[in-house]
Design an enzyme around this catalytic site. Structure first.
Site, PDB file in Angstrom:
ATOM      1  N   ASP A 558      37.192  39.016  44.632  1.00  0.00           N
ATOM      2  CA  ASP A 558      36.060  38.459  43.867  1.00  0.00           C
ATOM      3  C   ASP A 558      34.765  39.246  43.931  1.00  0.00           C
ATOM      4  O   ASP A 558      33.698  38.691  43.652  1.00  0.00           O
ATOM      5  CB  ASP A 558      35.772  37.025  44.325  1.00  0.00           C
ATOM      6  CG  ASP A 558      36.929  36.075  44.119  1.00  0.00           C
ATOM      7  OD1 ASP A 558      37.949  36.497  43.544  1.00  0.00           O
ATOM      8  OD2 ASP A 558      36.814  34.910  44.530  1.00  0.00           O
ATOM      9  N   GLU A 637      41.069  34.041  37.855  1.00  0.00           N
ATOM     10  CA  GLU A 637      40.982  32.669  37.372  1.00  0.00           C
ATOM     11  C   GLU A 637      39.683  32.383  36.623  1.00  0.00           C
ATOM     12  O   GLU A 637      39.545  31.299  36.055  1.00  0.00           O
ATOM     13  CB  GLU A 637      41.140  31.661  38.523  1.00  0.00           C
ATOM     14  CG  GLU A 637      39.925  31.496  39.407  1.00  0.00           C
ATOM     15  CD  GLU A 637      40.061  30.385  40.448  1.00  0.00           C
ATOM     16  OE1 GLU A 637      40.920  29.502  40.297  1.00  0.00           O
ATOM     17  OE2 GLU A 637      39.302  30.419  41.422  1.00  0.00           O
ATOM     18  N   GLU A 641      33.078  34.568  34.777  1.00  0.00           N
ATOM     19  CA  GLU A 641      32.366  35.297  35.822  1.00  0.00           C
ATOM     20  C   GLU A 641      32.718  36.778  35.777  1.00  0.00           C
ATOM     21  O   GLU A 641      31.939  37.616  36.246  1.00  0.00           O
ATOM     22  CB  GLU A 641      32.684  34.689  37.188  1.00  0.00           C
ATOM     23  CG  GLU A 641      32.023  33.330  37.371  1.00  0.00           C
ATOM     24  CD  GLU A 641      32.387  32.652  38.680  1.00  0.00           C
ATOM     25  OE1 GLU A 641      31.473  32.163  39.377  1.00  0.00           O
ATOM     26  OE2 GLU A 641      33.591  32.603  39.011  1.00  0.00           O
TER      27      GLU A 641
END
Length: 811
Positions: A558, A637, A641
Site C-alpha cells: 500500500d 482493492e 486511492e
C-alpha cells in the site's frame, strides 16, 4: 526517417548491451554466469490472503542464488527522448515522461535499514546490492516463501515445480474463461467471486539432470522482466550446466535456453501425442503435443549448427531429448485458434527485457513499451500479447501489426497477438484537472451562492479549530496521510473558494506544523531507508514484530495509497504557500520527492529506488500487495486511492515545476481511466469481466488470478463499493463516469446509503455528486447532517465545496 532512426537506435542498444557470458565459451548468446552461492534460512513469511484463495500444494526448498551481469538501465535518458515512436510530430515542445527526479541517496533524516527482515530468496548478495528489486511485481512469488507459487506473466502462469509428482523444473499453465470457478453460489448473478484454477502443470521445462538437488536463482530483476536460472546439483554434475528462462510480460512464448543438459518436458495433465512438424525456418525444429485435456502446445527448438536435436515421447508424463545440448533455445506456446502459423513465423526470436519510454506534448501523451530481443525469425518481430486497454489506445501504426489472434488472460479479458517489438499507445491527458472541483457532467459548473458560501465558511471555521496534531500524528502513515490531506483541502477551500486570507493563514500554519512532524521524520514510527529492496518503509513492523503493522507498510504493502495522501497534502500546501509568496516548496521538496521516488520512481538511472514500484505500465493500474506470498498473485482493492496517488504526483509536479513529473502523473491517470474502467469499474456494457460478475459494479479485490467482490476489512456493500470511491477529489469524476456512478447508485447503494450512520454515509453521498450534485449538496447542507457521517479523511468543508463546485446549487 523516424522509423529508420528508431531501428538504428534499437540495433545500437542491442549491440552495446552488457550481457552476461557463459563461463565456458565466448560465443554463447545467452545471459548467465553462475557464481556466488547464498543460502537463506529462517525467513519470515506472512500472507494477506484473508479472502478466498485457490489452494496449491507447495513444498519448501532452500534457495541457491546466482549473479549475472547488469542489464542496461531503463527509464529516462537523452537516448529515450530520441527514439520514442510516434505517428506524428507535435509542434508543441515535448516533455520526457521518464526524466529522473533525482539520483542521490535519501538524506540522513531517514535511518538506514541495512537488511530487511524478509530477504529475497534465490538472489545473491551481489544481485541484491546492485539491483533495485521490484516488490509489487508479477514475479515476487519466485523469491518469497515456498517459492512454488505462480508468477503471472500473462497470459501464462509459471512456477518452480519442486518435486510434485516427481517433476522438477519450471511449470507452465494457461487457463481459459471456461475453466473459471464461480462462487459461493455459481448460479447467482452476480456471483461474489471467480478464480482460475492454479497448479495445472500443462508442460514444464525440465532436464534429465534435474532432481531434488536442483536450484533456481534470479537475476536482473526489473519492472517488466526477470531472469530465471535453473541448475542441477553441482555436487553431482559440477558447474556449467543450466537452464536460462527470461520471463517477460506479454511475451508470445515461454523461452528457455539449455546449456550442457539433456532437455526434458513434463506434464501433469498428460501427453497424448507428440508429432514432429515441418521446420518453419532453417535451424528450427518444431513439435506439437496434444495433452489429455484436449489442449495443444507447440515446442520449437533453435539448434546451433553442428548439433542434432530430437524429442521423443517417453511416457504420458514425459518428453525427452535424445542427447545433451548446448545453447539450444526452446520456445513453448499454447496453440489457440489461428495461432500456429503465427507461431511458425515468430519462433526463434525472443525477448529478455522490456522498457518503457514516453513523451507528452500539450494534452497528448505517447508511451512505448519496447522489447529487447535476441536471435531472429521469419517475421523479424516478436509475437506479443496485448491487453484490452493497450489495444484501445494503440496508435494507428499498431493496427497493421495485429495478427487477428486472441487468448484468454487470467482476470483482464482477452489478450491480442501483435507482430511487433513495441506496444505504442497514445492518450489524451487530463491537463485541465487541477486543484479546483471538476466534473465530467456536461453543462455543470461551479455556482457558489451566498448561502453556500455561508455554510462552507461555517464548516471551515469549525474544522480549522480542530486539533490538527492530534488527528495527524498517529501510528499509521495511512491514517496520518488521510488526516493531513483532509486539512489540506480545508485550507484550499479557505484560500481559493472562500478567499478568506486570515482563515487561510491560520489553517496553513497549523497544517505546516503538523506536516513538519513527518518531514522531519519525528512521527511515532519514523520512516527508514531499506537497502535490501531500496525503499522508504515504516519502522512499525520492526518495533511491533507484526509484518502487517500499518497495513504491511514495512513489507511494501500500500505505499502508493499511503504516500499518495502525503504527496497530495504537500501539493496543496505548496500551491497555497507559493501563491502567498512563501518558500515552503523548496524547503520540503527533497522530502516529498523522496516519497514520490519510492512509489513512482520514473528512471532506473536512479539506483536508490526501483522503477515504478506500484504502478504497472503493463497492466495500467497499480498492485498494492508487497512482500507477501500469494497463490493468486498481486492484488489491489482500492482503485480510487490508486488514482489519487497519480493525481497527487501530477499536482506535486505542477507545484514544484517538474514538467516531466506533472505530465507523467497525467499519463498515469489517462491510462488508469482506460484500464480501471475495463478491469475494476464495471458498467452495464462491460465486456471484459464475466457477464455474471459485472452487476457487482466493482471487482472488489482484483488479483492477478481472481476477482473477489469483498474487502480485507469486511463484506458490507458500503465497504466494497466505497473503498473504490474515497477520497472524492476533482479527479474522481474523470475516472468514475456519471453513467457508471448512476448505475452503481441505483442498483446497489440508493437503498443502503440512507440507513447508514457512520463515515461511509458521507463517502457514498459525496460520490453521489459525480452524477447528481444537487442531491449530494442537499444532503451535506441539511440541518440534519451529523458529523458522524464524516470519516477520518473527510471534511464537511470539502464535501460542501465540491458538491456546490460541480453544480450542486443549480437546477
Amino acid at each position: 526517417m523516424w522509423s529508420i532512426l528508431l531501428l538504428l537506435s534499437l540495433l545500437l542498444v542491442q549491440f552495446t548491451s552488457a550481457l552476461p557470458v557463459s563461463s565456458s565459451t565466448a560465443d554463447v548468446v545467452t545471459t548467465i554466469v553462475l557464481s556466488e552461492t547464498v543460502q537463506y534460512t529462517n525467513t519470515v513469511v506472512s500472507s494477506l490472503d484473508q479472502g478466498r484463495t485457490s489452494a496449491q500444494p507447495c513444498t519448501t526448498a532452500s534457495a541457491i542464488a546466482t549473479d549475472s551481469g547488469a542489464l542496461p538501465t531503463s527509464g529516462a535518458s537523452e537516448f529515450s527522448r530520441k527514439f520514442v515512436a510516434r505517428d506524428t510530430h507535435d509542434s508543441i515542445s515535448e516533455v520526457d515522461l521518464f526524466a529522473p527526479i533525482e539520483g542521490t541517496a535519501p538524506d540522513d533524516r531517514f535511518p538506514i535499514m541495512v537488511s530487511h527482515p524478509l530477504q529475497p530468496l534465490g538472489m545473491s548478495n551481489s544481485v541484491i546490492s546492485k539491483s533495485t528489486i521490484p516488490t509489487n511485481n508479477f514475479y515476487s512469488n519466485l523469491f518469497l516463501g515456498s517459492r512454488s507459487q505462480p508468477a503471472n506473466v500473462y497470459p501464462y502462469s509459471v512456477w518452480w515445480n519442486q518435486g510434485t509428482n516427481g517433476d522438477y523444473g519450471f511449470a507452465i499453465s494457461h487457463t481459459t474463461f471456461s475453466q473459471r470457478n464461480f462462487g459461493p453460489d455459481p448460479k447467482a448473478d452476480p456471483v461474489e467471486y471467480y478464480y482460475n484454477p492454479v497448479g495445472i502443470n500443462s508442460i514444464s521445462f525440465s532436464a534429465a539432470e534435474f532432481d531434488s538437488g536442483m536450484t533456481m536463482s534470479l537475476s536482473n530483476p526489473t519492472a517488466f522482466s526477470v531472469d530465471v536460472n535453473m541448475a542441477p546439483s553441482t555436487s553431482r554434475y559440477g558447474n556449467g550446466r543450466y537452464l536460462y528462462i527470461p520471463l517477460v510480460q506479454g511475451a508470445g512464448f515461454v523461452t528457455g535456453l539449455y546449456f550442457n543438459m539433456k532437455p526434458k518436458f513434463n506434464s501433469h495433465v498428460g501427453f497424448q501425442s507428440l508429432t514432429e512438424k515441418a521446420s518453419p525456418r532453417y535451424g528450427i525444429k518444431k513439435y506439437v503435443t496434444q495433452l489429455r485435456d484436449g489442449t495443444v502446445w507447440a515446442i520449437y527448438a533453435k539448434v546451433p549448427s553442428g548439433q542434432t536435436f530430437s524429442l521423443s515421447l517417453q511416457s504420458s508424463s514425459s518428453i525427452l531429448a535424445s542427447k545433451s545440448v548446448y545453447n539450444v533455445i526452446v520456445q513453448i506456446a499454447k496453440i489457440v485458434d489461428g495461432s500456429e502459423d503465427a507461431y511458425d513465423h515468430h519462433a526463434g526470436k525472443y525477448s529478455y527485457h522490456a522498457r518503457v519510454y514516453g513523451t507528452a506534448a500539450g494534452s497528448t501523451g505517447t508511451v512505448t513499451i519496447n522489447y529487447w530481443t535476441l536471435q531472429d525469425n521469419n517475421s523479424g518481430k516478436l509475437l506479443l500479447w496485448a491487453l484490452p486497454h493497450h489495444v484501445a489506445s494503440f496508435t494507428s501504426m499498431m493496427a497493421t501489426r495485429a495478427l487477428g489472434i486472441s487468448i484468454d488472460s487470467q482476470t483482464e479479458g482477452q489478450m491480442y497477438a501483435y507482430s511487433t517489438n513495441q506496444l505504442i499507445m497514445q492518450e489524451v491527458l487530463p491537463t485541465d484537472i487541477q486543484f479546483a472541483p471538476w466534473t465530467s457532467i456536461p453543462g455543470k459548473k461551479a455556482a457558489y451562492t451566498s448561502q453556500a458560501i455561508k455554510l462552507i465558511t461555517s464548516a471551515a471555521t469549525s474544522e480549522i479549530s480542530q486539533d490538527f496534531d492530534g488527528q495527524t500524528n498517529l501510528d499509521s502513515m495511512y491514517y496520518s496521510g488521510k488526516a493531513l490531506d483532509k486539512f489540506a483541502m480545508i485550507c484550499y477551500v479557505s484560500y481559493s473558494i472562500l478567499k478568506n486570507t486570515a482563515m487561510t493563514k491560520n489553517c496553513l500554519n497549523k497544517l505546516k506544523r503538523s506536516f513538519a512532524v513527518f518531514a522531519d521524520n519525528k512521527q511515532i514510527y519514523p520512516l527508514y531507508y531499506d537497502k535490501t529492496y531500496k525503499g522508504i518503509v515504516s519502522s512499525a513492523a520492526i518495533a511491533t514484530g507484526d509484518s502487517l503493522a500499518d497495513f504491511g507498510n514495512t513489507y511494501y504493502n500500500d505505499h502508493h495509497f499511503q504516500y499518495g495522501y502525503h504527496i497530495h497534502a504537500a501539493a496543496v500546501i505548496g500551491y497555497i504557500d507559493s501563491e502567498l509568496g512563501g518558500t515552503w516548496v523548496q524547503e520540503n521538496k527533497e522530502y516529498v520527492n523522496t516519497l514520490v521516488r519510492d512509489v513512482a520512481n520514473p528512471s532506473d538511472s536512479d539506483h536508490y529506488f526501483p522503477f515504478s514500484r506500484s504502478f504497472s505500465w503493463f497492466h495500467g493500474h497499480s498492485w498494492a500487495k508487497g512482500l507477501f506470498e500469494s497463490a493468486d498473485g498481486k492484488d489491489e482493492e482500492s482503485s480510487s486511492e490508486d488514482y489519487h496517488h497519480a493525481y497527487a504526483i501530477k499536482l506535486w509536479g505542477q507545484v514544484v515545476g517538474d514538467r516531466s513529473m506533472e505530465a507523467r502523473g497525467a499519463m498515469m491517470l489517462a491510462i488508469m481511466r482506460r484500464a480501471m474502467n475495463a478491469y475494476m469499474l464495471m458498467n452495464s456494457t462491460n465486456t471484459i469481466q464475466p457477464k455474471n460478475f459485472i452487476a457487482n459494479k466493482v471487482t472488489g479485490i482484483l488479483f492477478e488470478n481472481k476477482a473477489d467482490h469483498n474487502t480485507y476489512f469486511g463484506n458490507n456493500v458500503q465497504y466494497i463499493q466505497g473503498i473504490h470511491m474515497l477520497p472524492i477529489t476533482p479527479v474522481s469524476s474523470y475516472i468514475r463516469s456519471p453513467t457508471f456512478v448512476r448505475e452503481e447508485w441505483d442498483s446497489l447503494l440508493s437503498s443502503v446509503a440512507p440507513t447508514l450512520t457512520d463515515g461511509w454515509k458521507g463517502i457514498l453521498y459525496a460520490n453521489l455528486a459525480l452524477f447528481d450534485p444537487k442531491s449530494s449538496y442537499q444532503f451535506f447542507s441539511s440541518s440534519k447532517f451529523s458529523k458522524n457521517y464524516l470519516d477520518s479523511g473527510a471534511s464537511l468543508t470539502w464535501y460542501l465545496a465540491y458538491a456546490a463546485g460541480v453544480g450542486g446549487t443549480t437546477s
